[in-house]
Write a protein that holds these residues in place. Sequence first.
Motif, PDB file in Angstrom:
ATOM      1  N   LEU A  29       0.926  -1.118  -0.027  1.00 38.55           N
ATOM      2  CA  LEU A  29      -0.036  -0.082   0.024  1.00 38.55           C
ATOM      3  C   LEU A  29       0.875   1.132   0.068  1.00 38.55           C
ATOM      4  O   LEU A  29       0.462   2.375  -0.650  1.00 38.55           O
ATOM      5  CB  LEU A  29      -0.754   0.064   1.157  1.00 38.55           C
ATOM      6  N   ALA A  30       1.965   1.086   0.805  1.00 40.00           N
ATOM      7  CA  ALA A  30       2.664   2.420   0.883  1.00 40.00           C
ATOM      8  C   ALA A  30       3.245   2.747  -0.518  1.00 40.00           C
ATOM      9  O   ALA A  30       3.610   3.897  -0.804  1.00 40.00           O
ATOM     10  CB  ALA A  30       3.925   2.172   1.837  1.00 40.00           C
ATOM     11  N   ARG A  31       3.781   1.891  -1.480  1.00 39.69           N
ATOM     12  CA  ARG A  31       4.226   2.098  -2.760  1.00 39.69           C
ATOM     13  C   ARG A  31       2.941   2.779  -3.490  1.00 39.69           C
ATOM     14  O   ARG A  31       3.614   3.657  -4.491  1.00 39.69           O
ATOM     15  CB  ARG A  31       4.314   0.669  -3.160  1.00 39.69           C
ATOM     16  N   ASP A  32       1.939   2.649  -3.202  1.00 39.34           N
ATOM     17  CA  ASP A  32       0.769   3.207  -4.309  1.00 39.34           C
ATOM     18  C   ASP A  32       0.255   4.466  -3.616  1.00 39.34           C
ATOM     19  O   ASP A  32      -0.699   5.039  -4.181  1.00 39.34           O
ATOM     20  CB  ASP A  32      -0.436   2.213  -4.262  1.00 39.34           C
ATOM     21  N   THR A  80      12.701  -2.669   8.952  1.00 45.81           N
ATOM     22  CA  THR A  80      11.443  -1.595   8.156  1.00 45.81           C
ATOM     23  C   THR A  80      11.743  -0.642   7.222  1.00 45.81           C
ATOM     24  O   THR A  80      11.179  -0.606   5.984  1.00 45.81           O
ATOM     25  CB  THR A  80      10.597  -0.968   9.476  1.00 45.81           C
ATOM     26  N   GLY A  81      12.610   0.060   7.259  1.00 44.83           N
ATOM     27  CA  GLY A  81      13.199   1.110   6.414  1.00 44.83           C
ATOM     28  C   GLY A  81      13.630   0.275   5.174  1.00 44.83           C
ATOM     29  O   GLY A  81      13.286   0.886   4.094  1.00 44.83           O
ATOM     30  N   GLN A  82      14.264  -0.724   5.081  1.00 43.35           N
ATOM     31  CA  GLN A  82      14.650  -1.402   4.123  1.00 43.35           C
ATOM     32  C   GLN A  82      13.597  -2.141   3.279  1.00 43.35           C
ATOM     33  O   GLN A  82      13.481  -2.024   1.999  1.00 43.35           O
ATOM     34  CB  GLN A  82      15.610  -2.749   4.450  1.00 43.35           C
ATOM     35  N   ASP A 124      10.239   1.167  -3.204  1.00 47.94           N
ATOM     36  CA  ASP A 124      10.340   2.441  -3.581  1.00 47.94           C
ATOM     37  C   ASP A 124       9.285   3.253  -2.963  1.00 47.94           C
ATOM     38  O   ASP A 124       8.872   4.209  -3.615  1.00 47.94           O
ATOM     39  CB  ASP A 124      10.163   2.687  -5.084  1.00 47.94           C
ATOM     40  N   ALA A 125       8.828   2.961  -1.975  1.00 42.43           N
ATOM     41  CA  ALA A 125       7.779   3.678  -0.958  1.00 42.43           C
ATOM     42  C   ALA A 125       8.580   4.870  -0.219  1.00 42.43           C
ATOM     43  O   ALA A 125       9.648   4.608   0.061  1.00 42.43           O
ATOM     44  CB  ALA A 125       7.186   2.679   0.189  1.00 42.43           C
ATOM     45  N   ARG A 126       7.886   5.873  -0.022  1.00 43.68           N
ATOM     46  CA  ARG A 126       8.455   7.031   0.558  1.00 43.68           C
ATOM     47  C   ARG A 126       8.072   7.102   1.988  1.00 43.68           C
ATOM     48  O   ARG A 126       6.885   7.127   2.202  1.00 43.68           O
ATOM     49  CB  ARG A 126       7.813   8.324  -0.161  1.00 43.68           C
TER      50      ARG A 126
END
Length: 457
Positions: free
Chosen positions: A388-391, A412-414, A420-422
């Motif tokens: 979901l974070a990617r979209d 988690t950051g990785q 490619d999520a922000r």
Amino acid sequence: MDFKELVRMARRRWRTIVAMFLLGVVGSGLISLTTTPTYHSTARVFVSNNASSTAEQYYAGWYTTQMVKSYADLATSRTLMTRVIKRLDLDLTPQQLASKINASVVQDTVIIELDVRDPDPQVAQKIAQAEAEQLSKYLTEVGSAAKDAGSVKATVVDPAVYDGDPVAPRTLINLVVAGLLGLLLGVALAVARDLLDNSVSSADDVEKILDRPVLTSVGHDGEVAKHPLITDASSHAPRVEAFRLLRTNLQFLNLDRTPRSIVITSPLPGEGKTSTAVNLAIALAQTGRRVLLLDADLRRPKAAAMLGLERSVGFTTVLVGRAELKDAIQRHSGSGIHFLASGPIPPNPTEVLQSNTARGLLDRLAEMYDMVIIDTPPLLPVSDAAILARDVDGAILVVRHGKTSKEQVRQTGQRLSQVDARLLGVAVNMTPRRGGRNDDYGYGYEYEYAYAPQTSG
């Protein structure tokens, strides 16, 4: 570790330091209270000689000086102990009596000092006096055999005195020493715990790992479990201010393009992500924006229960075409936010969330509202939040002070960067109280996750 870091460590670990200090003081106090008081009495014996000529006096004086240490050793001999026991009619063995007596030579003199210790001050005085008298007689007998050095003479110069003040235990000194030792041990233990602690304990910990800002810090408050919404708190409560700060910081992340759809997630369950999502949505709605809270946790949804709304119709219901979007969206009267519940839990949450239908629905919601806040499952157990974070426009990571490990934050950051999520920033939850006051307040709730697929009834 410099002084400032030591002070910060002491503030974080003050309970450990105080506990060791109290342990030392209380332990010393108990030992002092349970220890039988000991009293002492001292007497002194002067050793000389009866040489007649000047030459004999010089040699006899040198001889006495050399032998006085041996004479002191005789003070606890079996023969002398037996005499003292007989003289005072003591119910002691020679070894037991000897353990009460300490004989020493006063430096650079021929004076033997006798120190006797006993639980009874009168008994200590009697033994010291009898010991001094018997030692004088005994040394005179022993020294008379040394004809070439003149006859030795021993005289009691300081009779034994009564002393009613105990020499042990020294309660006050013991308490001070034990308190200082406990304090030092507490600091050492706190430093060791701090060095070995791998959990998130400061904003620096997060920013060094993720290179992203801490957007807010929400302090711990046990009452929040009963009243999780910021609408239940005073408008000036520290917890309310924490979410206002989060709302404000979101506006400054990108002045050219403010995020309109945000995923709220955490490394693991129990770190406060659902509470953060709900209260952030409320804080945004309080500024007059049209805000939608979407419960996209299709495994253990909690947002509907927190808001007191219906969960059976929602996101998944709209995706499969069993309900119209406008009919599935509910309004929370207490805050004014719009809410789209999770709906029935599907057996394949990950596949549902990564479908084109779900992606299209997210785009549609972003067009309908000023801000869409999406509650998702934790990132490390499953990949739902990363999908979901990617979209959407970005993600906010919720970590729990003192529980979430630095390695979990790094992983988690990785995971977010791999898709490619922000990552917009981090919200640190359940931070401790500082300075004896609640600088800010946190919240807690049970998030019992079970990731086995479930079908709705």
